[in-house]
Motif scaffolding. Structure first.
Motif, short mmCIF file in Angstrom:
data_model
loop_
_atom_site.label_atom_id
_atom_site.label_comp_id
_atom_site.label_asym_id
_atom_site.label_seq_id
_atom_site.Cartn_x
_atom_site.Cartn_y
_atom_site.Cartn_z
N GLN A 95 38.30 -29.74 -43.34
CA GLN A 95 37.69 -29.29 -44.58
C GLN A 95 36.46 -28.45 -44.26
OE1 GLN A 95 36.23 -32.44 -47.07
NE2 GLN A 95 35.92 -31.11 -48.81
N ASN A 96 36.34 -27.30 -44.92
CA ASN A 96 35.16 -26.43 -44.79
C ASN A 96 34.76 -26.17 -43.34
OD1 ASN A 96 35.00 -26.31 -47.56
ND2 ASN A 96 33.50 -27.96 -47.71
N LYS A 97 35.67 -25.66 -42.55
CA LYS A 97 35.41 -25.31 -41.15
C LYS A 97 35.04 -26.50 -40.28
CE LYS A 97 33.81 -20.60 -41.95
NZ LYS A 97 32.74 -19.67 -41.63
N ALA A 98 35.41 -27.70 -40.70
CA ALA A 98 35.14 -28.89 -39.90
C ALA A 98 36.42 -29.69 -39.75
CB ALA A 98 34.07 -29.75 -40.56
N LEU A 99 36.60 -30.25 -38.57
CA LEU A 99 37.73 -31.11 -38.27
C LEU A 99 37.16 -32.47 -37.89
CD1 LEU A 99 40.81 -31.42 -37.72
CD2 LEU A 99 40.32 -30.74 -35.37
N LYS A 100 37.57 -33.51 -38.62
CA LYS A 100 37.06 -34.86 -38.36
C LYS A 100 38.21 -35.78 -38.04
CE LYS A 100 35.39 -37.63 -41.65
NZ LYS A 100 34.52 -38.23 -42.66
N ILE A 101 38.09 -36.47 -36.89
CA ILE A 101 39.09 -37.44 -36.46
C ILE A 101 38.42 -38.81 -36.44
CG2 ILE A 101 40.65 -38.14 -34.61
CD1 ILE A 101 39.48 -34.68 -34.42
N THR A 102 39.02 -39.77 -37.13
CA THR A 102 38.48 -41.12 -37.13
C THR A 102 39.57 -42.09 -36.71
OG1 THR A 102 38.99 -41.36 -39.48
CG2 THR A 102 36.74 -40.74 -38.93
N GLY A 103 39.14 -43.12 -36.01
CA GLY A 103 40.02 -44.20 -35.60
C GLY A 103 39.45 -45.50 -36.11
N THR A 104 40.22 -46.22 -36.92
CA THR A 104 39.77 -47.49 -37.48
C THR A 104 40.80 -48.55 -37.15
OG1 THR A 104 38.79 -46.25 -39.31
CG2 THR A 104 38.99 -48.63 -39.59
N ILE A 105 40.38 -49.51 -36.36
CA ILE A 105 41.30 -50.57 -35.91
C ILE A 105 41.56 -51.53 -37.06
CG2 ILE A 105 41.56 -52.51 -34.33
CD1 ILE A 105 39.85 -50.92 -32.35
N VAL A 106 42.84 -51.80 -37.28
CA VAL A 106 43.23 -52.78 -38.28
C VAL A 106 43.29 -54.12 -37.58
CG1 VAL A 106 45.05 -53.48 -39.88
CG2 VAL A 106 44.56 -51.05 -39.55
N PRO A 107 42.49 -55.09 -38.04
CA PRO A 107 42.48 -56.40 -37.36
C PRO A 107 43.83 -57.10 -37.49
CG PRO A 107 40.84 -56.32 -39.14
CD PRO A 107 41.58 -55.03 -39.15
N VAL A 108 44.27 -57.68 -36.39
CA VAL A 108 45.51 -58.47 -36.38
C VAL A 108 45.17 -59.89 -35.95
CG1 VAL A 108 47.03 -56.52 -35.91
CG2 VAL A 108 46.04 -57.77 -34.02
N GLU A 109 46.02 -60.81 -36.33
CA GLU A 109 45.80 -62.20 -35.96
C GLU A 109 45.93 -62.34 -34.45
OE1 GLU A 109 47.97 -66.37 -36.82
OE2 GLU A 109 47.73 -65.02 -38.53
N LYS A 110 44.90 -62.89 -33.81
CA LYS A 110 44.89 -63.00 -32.35
C LYS A 110 45.23 -64.42 -31.92
CE LYS A 110 41.63 -59.35 -31.44
NZ LYS A 110 40.51 -58.92 -30.68
N VAL A 111 45.86 -64.46 -30.77
CA VAL A 111 46.14 -65.75 -30.15
C VAL A 111 44.86 -66.21 -29.48
CG1 VAL A 111 47.54 -66.90 -28.39
CG2 VAL A 111 48.54 -65.08 -29.79
N GLU A 112 44.54 -67.49 -29.62
CA GLU A 112 43.35 -68.06 -28.99
C GLU A 112 43.44 -67.87 -27.49
OE1 GLU A 112 39.99 -70.06 -29.66
OE2 GLU A 112 40.98 -69.49 -31.50
N SER A 113 42.48 -67.16 -26.92
CA SER A 113 42.46 -66.94 -25.47
C SER A 113 41.04 -66.72 -25.00
CB SER A 113 43.35 -65.74 -25.09
OG SER A 113 42.77 -64.55 -25.57
N GLU A 114 40.88 -66.73 -23.70
CA GLU A 114 39.57 -66.49 -23.09
C GLU A 114 39.78 -65.40 -22.04
OE1 GLU A 114 36.78 -68.89 -20.07
OE2 GLU A 114 37.35 -70.00 -21.89
N PHE A 115 38.93 -64.36 -22.10
CA PHE A 115 39.05 -63.27 -21.14
C PHE A 115 38.52 -63.71 -19.77
CE2 PHE A 115 39.03 -60.72 -25.04
CZ PHE A 115 40.10 -59.87 -24.78
N VAL A 116 39.29 -63.45 -18.74
CA VAL A 116 38.82 -63.62 -17.38
C VAL A 116 38.06 -62.35 -16.99
CG1 VAL A 116 39.54 -63.94 -14.98
CG2 VAL A 116 40.75 -65.13 -16.82
N HIS A 117 38.56 -61.22 -17.45
CA HIS A 117 37.89 -59.92 -17.30
C HIS A 117 38.26 -59.07 -18.52
CE1 HIS A 117 36.45 -56.13 -15.67
NE2 HIS A 117 37.62 -55.59 -16.00
#
Length: 146
Positions: free
Chosen positions: A67-89
């Motif tokens: 729009q009006n000589k501008a290009l805008k790209i957005t990324g919005t993460i849709v939350p999903v149900e996560k499995v209970e876990s713990e990151f090692v890294h």
């Protein structure tokens, strides 16, 4: 970060006030972009491609707006149900982003595609015939309509 004072240029160049505004906008947008890596390629004088690394995003989580000589790209993460876990890294950080580009005169977006975690946006500058250079024949009368 160093700031640049453009006021001496504004006193010397007439009609370029928008240029300093564009530079300021680009600096602000770069800070908001959350470091999404991207490339800008030129294929000839009038064809361009923006390639952005958007791994972790689906098509529905990305929005591209021109729009009006501008290009805008957005990324919005849709939350999903996560499995209970713990990151090692945890080396992957997928986060929302917004990246804007100022487009030159007569530049339009041709297409956008995602392949292997890369977003490709193809652009083209279409200069109207009346703005293209033309040869003037010497010794021939040119009819000018009023």
């Amino acid at each position: 970060m160093r700031t640049i004072n453009f006021s001496p240029l504004n006193r010397s160049f007439i009609g370029f006030e928008q240029l300093t505004s564009l530079i300021d906008t680009a600096k602000r947008n770069d800070k908001k972009s959350n470091s999404i890596p991207y490339n800008i390629e030129s294929f000839d004088d009038n064809k361009y491609r923006i390639t952005m690394a958007v791994s972790g995003f689906t098509e529905s989580e990305l929005n591209i707006e021109s729009q009006n000589k501008a290009l805008k790209i957005t990324g919005t993460i849709v939350p999903v149900e996560k499995v209970e876990s713990e990151f090692v890294h945890q080396g992957l950080t997928i986060q929302n982003f917004e990246k804007s580009f100022q487009l030159g005169d007569h530049v339009k977006v041709l297409s956008a595609n995602i392949e292997n975690g890369l977003l490709y946006i193809d652009l083209e500058r279409e200069i109207p015939e009346e703005l293209k250079p033309r040869q003037i024949q010497i010794g021939k009368e040119v009819l000018v309509e009023h």
